[in-house]
Motif scaffolding. Structure first.
Motif: not given
Length: 140
Positions: A81-97
């Protein structure tokens, strides 16, 4: 570490607030690694390589949860329940990578099936787990 001691340590760790900005650990590798390593040490985040059967790792988890290995192996970050794969967070992860433009960030994110752990503030892989796993995820 005893359960009460773990609870005290957990309470000392701040939980990410919902916001429209990216969680800093999605963009900052050093912060992400620091938070991930803290979670490895305090809450047994792992296994190191989900493709390699680490019997000792899963036996310790089964003992902690007072169940068998098969059941404990079903409690993964990807369904926490704490694993966030929302569109916003995935965009942030991709930006960081993509900061250094060394690989296709979408490929990296999809291969690792990354999300963001809202409990411990780091990018985490869906096929791993930790002692703080919560039923009912992921956050979509």
């Amino acid at each position: 570490m005893e359960h009460t001691a773990r609870s005290k340590v957990f309470l000392e760790k701040e939980i990410t607030q919902k916001s429209s900005t990216c969680p800093s650990a999605t963009l900052n590798v050093e912060e992400n690694v620091k938070n991930r390593n803290w979670t490895i040490e305090k809450f047994a985040y792992g296994p190191l390589n989900p493709d390699y059967p680490d019997k000792n790792f899963w036996e310790r988890k089964a003992e902690l949860w007072n169940t068998d290995i098969e059941h404990v192996q079903s409690a993964l970050c990807g369904n926490c329940a704490a694993f966030d794969q929302s569109e916003r967070v995935i965009s942030c992860i991709i930006e960081g990578i993509n900061e250094k433009h060394v690989a296709d960030p979408t490929d990296v994110q999809e291969l690792a099936d990354l999300g963001y752990c809202q409990l411990f503030k780091f990018k985490c892989a869906s096929r791993r787990t930790c002692d703080a796993w919560l039923y009912g995820g992921p956050i979509q």
